[in-house]
Design a protein around this motif. Structure first.
Motif, mmCIF file in Angstrom:
data_model
loop_
_atom_site.group_PDB
_atom_site.id
_atom_site.type_symbol
_atom_site.label_atom_id
_atom_site.label_comp_id
_atom_site.label_asym_id
_atom_site.label_seq_id
_atom_site.Cartn_x
_atom_site.Cartn_y
_atom_site.Cartn_z
ATOM 1 N N ASP A 1 -97.954 -146.323 -36.598
ATOM 2 C CA ASP A 1 -96.753 -145.505 -36.527
ATOM 3 C C ASP A 1 -96.995 -144.322 -35.589
ATOM 4 N N ARG A 2 -95.906 -143.755 -35.089
ATOM 5 C CA ARG A 2 -95.953 -142.618 -34.167
ATOM 6 C C ARG A 2 -94.872 -141.618 -34.584
ATOM 7 N N HIS A 3 -95.232 -140.340 -34.558
ATOM 8 C CA HIS A 3 -94.308 -139.296 -35.003
ATOM 9 C C HIS A 3 -94.339 -138.137 -34.020
ATOM 10 N N THR A 4 -93.148 -137.720 -33.567
ATOM 11 C CA THR A 4 -93.006 -136.590 -32.655
ATOM 12 C C THR A 4 -92.028 -135.594 -33.261
ATOM 13 N N LEU A 5 -92.421 -134.329 -33.312
ATOM 14 C CA LEU A 5 -91.564 -133.283 -33.882
ATOM 15 C C LEU A 5 -91.646 -132.036 -33.013
ATOM 16 N N VAL A 6 -90.490 -131.541 -32.618
ATOM 17 C CA VAL A 6 -90.386 -130.276 -31.885
ATOM 18 C C VAL A 6 -89.423 -129.390 -32.659
ATOM 19 N N ASP A 7 -89.860 -128.190 -33.002
ATOM 20 C CA ASP A 7 -89.060 -127.295 -33.837
ATOM 21 C C ASP A 7 -89.142 -125.884 -33.275
ATOM 22 N N ALA A 8 -88.002 -125.218 -33.182
ATOM 23 C CA ALA A 8 -87.975 -123.850 -32.653
ATOM 24 C C ALA A 8 -87.008 -123.008 -33.468
ATOM 25 N N GLU A 9 -87.365 -121.742 -33.646
ATOM 26 C CA GLU A 9 -86.503 -120.822 -34.396
ATOM 27 C C GLU A 9 -86.497 -119.456 -33.716
ATOM 28 N N TYR A 10 -85.322 -118.841 -33.664
ATOM 29 C CA TYR A 10 -85.169 -117.509 -33.066
ATOM 30 C C TYR A 10 -84.442 -116.622 -34.066
ATOM 31 N N GLY A 11 -84.927 -115.407 -34.227
ATOM 32 C CA GLY A 11 -84.288 -114.462 -35.128
ATOM 33 C C GLY A 11 -84.154 -113.088 -34.485
ATOM 34 N N LYS A 12 -83.073 -112.419 -34.820
ATOM 35 C CA LYS A 12 -82.841 -111.075 -34.280
ATOM 36 C C LYS A 12 -82.115 -110.246 -35.336
ATOM 37 N N SER A 13 -82.500 -108.977 -35.430
ATOM 38 C CA SER A 13 -81.914 -108.073 -36.405
ATOM 39 C C SER A 13 -81.005 -107.067 -35.721
ATOM 40 N N PHE A 14 -79.878 -106.799 -36.365
ATOM 41 C CA PHE A 14 -78.938 -105.783 -35.929
ATOM 42 C C PHE A 14 -78.724 -104.848 -37.116
ATOM 43 N N ARG A 15 -79.489 -103.759 -37.154
ATOM 44 C CA ARG A 15 -79.470 -102.827 -38.272
ATOM 45 C C ARG A 15 -79.759 -103.573 -39.574
ATOM 46 N N ASP A 16 -78.786 -103.662 -40.478
ATOM 47 C CA ASP A 16 -79.013 -104.296 -41.771
ATOM 48 C C ASP A 16 -78.671 -105.779 -41.777
ATOM 49 N N THR A 17 -78.407 -106.360 -40.625
ATOM 50 C CA THR A 17 -78.035 -107.776 -40.530
ATOM 51 C C THR A 17 -79.079 -108.519 -39.698
ATOM 52 N N ARG A 18 -79.520 -109.666 -40.193
ATOM 53 C CA ARG A 18 -80.462 -110.508 -39.457
ATOM 54 C C ARG A 18 -79.852 -111.885 -39.249
ATOM 55 N N VAL A 19 -79.917 -112.373 -38.005
ATOM 56 C CA VAL A 19 -79.386 -113.679 -37.639
ATOM 57 C C VAL A 19 -80.531 -114.565 -37.173
ATOM 58 N N THR A 20 -80.575 -115.791 -37.673
ATOM 59 C CA THR A 20 -81.577 -116.759 -37.244
ATOM 60 C C THR A 20 -80.887 -118.025 -36.754
ATOM 61 N N ILE A 21 -81.449 -118.612 -35.714
ATOM 62 C CA ILE A 21 -80.957 -119.875 -35.157
ATOM 63 C C ILE A 21 -82.147 -120.819 -35.045
ATOM 64 N N ARG A 22 -81.956 -122.062 -35.498
ATOM 65 C CA ARG A 22 -83.050 -123.016 -35.507
ATOM 66 C C ARG A 22 -82.581 -124.355 -34.957
ATOM 67 N N GLY A 23 -83.454 -125.010 -34.200
ATOM 68 C CA GLY A 23 -83.160 -126.340 -33.682
ATOM 69 C C GLY A 23 -84.417 -127.193 -33.711
ATOM 70 N N SER A 24 -84.242 -128.515 -33.880
ATOM 71 C CA SER A 24 -85.410 -129.395 -33.930
ATOM 72 C C SER A 24 -85.045 -130.792 -33.436
ATOM 73 N N PHE A 25 -86.074 -131.495 -32.969
ATOM 74 C CA PHE A 25 -85.964 -132.906 -32.578
ATOM 75 C C PHE A 25 -87.084 -133.662 -33.279
ATOM 76 N N ASP A 26 -86.736 -134.783 -33.909
ATOM 77 C CA ASP A 26 -87.702 -135.539 -34.710
ATOM 78 C C ASP A 26 -87.552 -137.030 -34.396
ATOM 79 N N ARG A 27 -88.673 -137.681 -34.057
ATOM 80 C CA ARG A 27 -88.645 -139.117 -33.760
ATOM 81 C C ARG A 27 -89.833 -139.794 -34.435
ATOM 82 N N PHE A 28 -89.539 -140.899 -35.122
ATOM 83 C CA PHE A 28 -90.566 -141.664 -35.811
ATOM 84 C C PHE A 28 -90.383 -143.149 -35.491
ATOM 85 N N THR A 29 -91.461 -143.821 -35.122
ATOM 86 C CA THR A 29 -91.414 -145.263 -34.858
ATOM 87 C C THR A 29 -92.525 -145.950 -35.634
ATOM 88 N N PHE A 30 -92.249 -147.185 -36.022
ATOM 89 C CA PHE A 30 -93.202 -147.960 -36.818
ATOM 90 C C PHE A 30 -93.176 -149.402 -36.339
#
Length: 198
Positions: A1-30
Motif C-alpha cells: 500500500d502507498r499513502h500520501t498526505l499533505v496538510d496545511a493550516e493558517y491562523g491569525k488573530s484580530f484582537r479577541d477573535t482568532r480565525v483558522t483555515i485548514r486544507g489537506s490532500f489525502d491519497r491511499f492506494t492498495f
C-alpha cells in the motif's frame, strides 16, 4: 500500500477573535495479490488481485471569539470531497471480474459552541453540530460540565491571541452520556467532566 498526505493550516488573530483555515490532500492506494489452491488436486493455483484507490481533499475554517475572560464562542465548517473511493477484485488466470466499484462522495459539517466559565472551578459548554454525508444528515446537540477541584491547573486564556493554554497537570476524566446510556471513568483526585450528547 502507498499513502500520501499533505496538510496545511493558517491562523491569525484580530484582537479577541482568532480565525483558522485548514486544507489537506489525502491519497491511499492498495494492490494485493492472493494465490488460492486449485479446485482439484494437481490443478493450477488461482490468483486473485484486489486493488483500491482512495483520494480526497478537504478544507475547513474555524472562528474563536472571546468576550472578556469568562465567555468564548467557537464556530466553523468542514468540507470533504472524496474524489475516488474505488475498489476492484478479480481473478487473474483465468480472468474473471468479481468486483468493480468506482465511487465518490461529499461530506460536510458545521458546528457552533458556547463556553462560559461560571467560576474558577466550573466551565459550562454547549453547542450544535450538523453532519451531512450522502443520505445521512444529522444535527447533534452537545453539552458538557467541567469541574476542577482546588489545587488543579485551570485553563487560562493565552495573552494576545485568545487561544487556550494546554492543561499540563490536570487530567480531566470524561463521562459521556449518549441516548440514555452512560459510560466512562471519573478521577475524583484530578477532575470530573460530565458530557451529554443527544
Amino acid at each position: 500500500d502507498r499513502h500520501t498526505l499533505v496538510d496545511a493550516e493558517y491562523g491569525k488573530s484580530f484582537r479577541d477573535t482568532r480565525v483558522t483555515i485548514r486544507g489537506s490532500f489525502d491519497r491511499f492506494t492498495f494492490d494485493g495479490i492472493y494465490p488460492f489452491p486449485g479446485e482439484s488436486e494437481g490443478a493450477p493455483a488461482l490468483v486473485g488481485r484486489n486493488t483500491a484507490v482512495g483520494t480526497r481533499w478537504s478544507t475547513g475554517t474555524g472562528l474563536t471569539r472571546s468576550f472578556g475572560r469568562l465567555h468564548t464562542v467557537r464556530a466553523g465548517f468542514e468540507f470533504i470531497d472524496n474524489v475516488h473511493q474505488d475498489q476492484t477484485a478479480r481473478y487473474v488466470d483465468p480472468p474473471m471480474l468479481l468486483l468493480d466499484s468506482p465511487r465518490s462522495s461529499i461530506q460536510n459539517a458545521v458546528y457552533a459552541q458556547d463556553e462560559i466559565r461560571m467560576a474558577r472551578w466550573l466551565i459550562i459548554n454547549a453547542g450544535l453540530r450538523y453532519d451531512g454525508y450522502e443520505k445521512f444528515h444529522r444535527v447533534t446537540p452537545r453539552a458538557a460540565l467541567a469541574l476542577f477541584p482546588p489545587g488543579e491547573v485551570f485553563p487560562e486564556r493565552a495573552a494576545g491571541d485568545g487561544a487556550r493554554v494546554e492543561l499540563q497537570q490536570a487530567k480531566v476524566a470524561k463521562m459521556q452520556h449518549r441516548l440514555g446510556h452512560a459510560a466512562g471513568e471519573i478521577d475524583l483526585h484530578r477532575g470530573v467532566m460530565l458530557r451529554a450528547v443527544g
